[in-house]
Design a protein around this motif. Structure first.
Motif, PDB file in Angstrom:
ATOM      1  N   ASP A 111     -11.745  -1.567  -5.072  1.00 37.31           N
ATOM      2  CA  ASP A 111     -11.137  -2.137  -3.867  1.00 37.31           C
ATOM      3  C   ASP A 111     -12.212  -2.683  -2.924  1.00 37.31           C
ATOM      4  OD1 ASP A 111      -8.645  -1.420  -4.774  1.00 37.31           O
ATOM      5  OD2 ASP A 111      -8.533   0.432  -3.591  1.00 37.31           O
ATOM      6  N   HIS A 115      -5.635  -1.858   0.327  1.00 31.55           N
ATOM      7  CA  HIS A 115      -6.663  -2.705   0.943  1.00 31.55           C
ATOM      8  C   HIS A 115      -6.504  -2.724   2.459  1.00 31.55           C
ATOM      9  CE1 HIS A 115      -7.612  -5.245  -2.905  1.00 31.55           C
ATOM     10  NE2 HIS A 115      -7.919  -3.965  -3.025  1.00 31.55           N
ATOM     11  N   GLU A 116      -5.260  -2.844   2.933  1.00 33.73           N
ATOM     12  CA  GLU A 116      -5.026  -2.875   4.376  1.00 33.73           C
ATOM     13  C   GLU A 116      -5.412  -1.551   5.017  1.00 33.73           C
ATOM     14  OE1 GLU A 116      -4.292  -5.418   6.325  1.00 33.73           O
ATOM     15  OE2 GLU A 116      -4.434  -6.653   4.511  1.00 33.73           O
ATOM     16  N   THR A 149     -13.710  -5.918  -4.089  1.00 30.83           N
ATOM     17  CA  THR A 149     -12.822  -7.052  -3.822  1.00 30.83           C
ATOM     18  C   THR A 149     -12.895  -7.473  -2.359  1.00 30.83           C
ATOM     19  OG1 THR A 149     -11.297  -6.356  -5.560  1.00 30.83           O
ATOM     20  CG2 THR A 149     -10.414  -7.822  -3.870  1.00 30.83           C
ATOM     21  N   LEU A 150     -12.827  -6.501  -1.459  1.00 37.29           N
ATOM     22  CA  LEU A 150     -12.869  -6.804  -0.028  1.00 37.29           C
ATOM     23  C   LEU A 150     -14.234  -7.346   0.395  1.00 37.29           C
ATOM     24  CD1 LEU A 150     -10.928  -3.665   1.262  1.00 37.29           C
ATOM     25  CD2 LEU A 150     -10.090  -6.022   1.220  1.00 37.29           C
ATOM     26  N   ASP A 191      -2.309  -3.878  -2.400  1.00 38.80           N
ATOM     27  CA  ASP A 191      -2.427  -4.614  -1.135  1.00 38.80           C
ATOM     28  C   ASP A 191      -2.343  -3.667   0.060  1.00 38.80           C
ATOM     29  OD1 ASP A 191      -2.672  -7.019  -2.466  1.00 38.80           O
ATOM     30  OD2 ASP A 191      -0.520  -7.450  -2.426  1.00 38.80           O
TER      31      ASP A 191
END
Length: 363
Positions: free
Chosen positions: A41, A9-10, A44-45, A6
């Motif tokens: 990643d 991702h940020e 997913t985003l 997480d």
């Protein structure tokens, strides 16, 4: 310290928001993760609509649509020339793969056919470039698959990006500096020999067509026989003219009866299909007396005895060659240094059918 997924991702979102777009490789290096992890990643985003993927880059959504539109607008006028010796056999699917890849960019593929006439390659290239082709995909009519006696010179004289397709040039030849995409036919031959060995065959021969791919297939056959400790047929590999069926039948009958050969690799499908009934008429049954693998898998599955075959990734060869050429064209107007030249080899697969049998040999 590794970031939690997480947190990663940020951080991806933060960097892409700040810079507008980043190449996946650069972003992976900055975050200290593998490209595989970073691509996962990004996928997913992108699925969540928070970023957009764009040809090896990650783009902030507000800029992605504009950049995509600009790329499509420029691609509409792109014409790619492709020169092949024939539109039959393996080249039918290679051309389809290239046409689809160019079409996805909004460009147009224009075809030239040399008919395996060496001098016609340069004629077709001149015609395509004069007609507006911005780059060339070329499978030259080199009889051995590599240039000899300066056959490559016309390629070097073309002032457009060029990618070799199913051909190569030896180290030291000027054409070796060109991008190329081809099938690793030596690997395919080795896989075929390995399959024979797994079935219990110890003495294996090869009957191959003369042509651009013979040297690769021979190299793979010989290497696998040696590596696996097999008893290669003393008379093999046998390279014969396409259609020299009686000589090939005589050779195989003698190999089975006099030298204990129990398996044969035959290039290509058409020759293998013709040979099977002729061998059976001479008392050599396939696969009982002679297991057989064909090479190319164009029509091997349609034979009376469906043929196990080495299947080159034909459509993928055309697709990747076209994408590589389009990448080169994009670099020309980007102002960035060009990426390193690429020699891409795709691995064929073995498709198992009836012509090999399945039991382990007693002898």
């Amino acid at each position: 310290m590794r970031l939690h997924v997480d947190q990663r991702h940020e951080r991806v979102l933060e960097l892409v928001r700040e810079r507008g777009s980043l190449r996946v490789a650069e972003l992976a290096a900055e975050l200290g993760v593998s490209a595989v992890t970073l691509r996962r990643d990004v996928e997913t985003l992108a699925t969540q609509g928070r970023v957009q993927r764009l040809h090896g880059a990650v783009v902030w959504p507000d800029e992605a649509s504009a950049e995509m539109g600009a790329r499509q607008e420029s691609a509409e006028s792109v014409v790619i020339g492709m020169i092949v010796p024939t539109t039959a056999s393996i080249f039918a699917d290679i051309v389809r793969g290239a046409r689809e890849a160019v079409g996805e960019w909004g460009g147009r593929l224009v075809l030239g056919v040399s008919g395996y006439v060496d001098t016609e390659d340069a004629v077709q290239a001149g015609h395509l470039v004069a007609g507006g082709a911005a780059g060339l995909l070329v499978a030259p009519s080199w009889s051995g698959g590599v240039p000899v006696d300066g056959q490559e010179q016309w390629l070097l004289d073309r002032d457009v990006p060029t990618v070799l397709v199913e051909r190569s040039a030896p180290p030291g030849n000027p054409a070796a500096a060109l991008d190329r995409v081809r099938t690793d036919r030596a690997h395919g031959a080795a896989v075929a020999v390995g399959h024979f060995a797994a079935l219990g065959h110890r003495r294996i021969t090869a009957v191959l067509q003369e042509g651009p791919h013979a040297a690769q297939i021979i190299a793979g056959y010989e290497s696998a026989v040696h590596s696996l400790g097999l008893d290669g047929d003393p008379g093999a590999p046998s390279v014969r003219e396409h259609g020299d069926y009686e000589a090939s039948v005589d050779y195989l009958v003698d190999a089975v009866r006099a030298r204990g050969v129990t398996a044969a690799l035959v290039h290509g499908d058409e020759d293998a299909i013709v040979l099977v009934p002729r061998l059976q008429a001479r008392g050599i049954r396939v696969p009982d007396d002679l297991a057989l693998i064909a090479y190319d898998d164009e029509v091997a599955g349609l034979a009376d005895v469906p043929l196990t075959a080495v299947a080159p990734p034909k459509r993928s060869v055309g697709e990747l060659a076209a994408k590589l050429l389009l990448q080169r064209l994009a670099e020309c107007g980007s102002g960035r240094p060009p990426a390193p030249r690429q020699h891409v080899e795709l691995l064929p697969e073995l498709r198992i059918r009836a012509s090999c049998g399945g039991g382990t040999l007693a002898r």
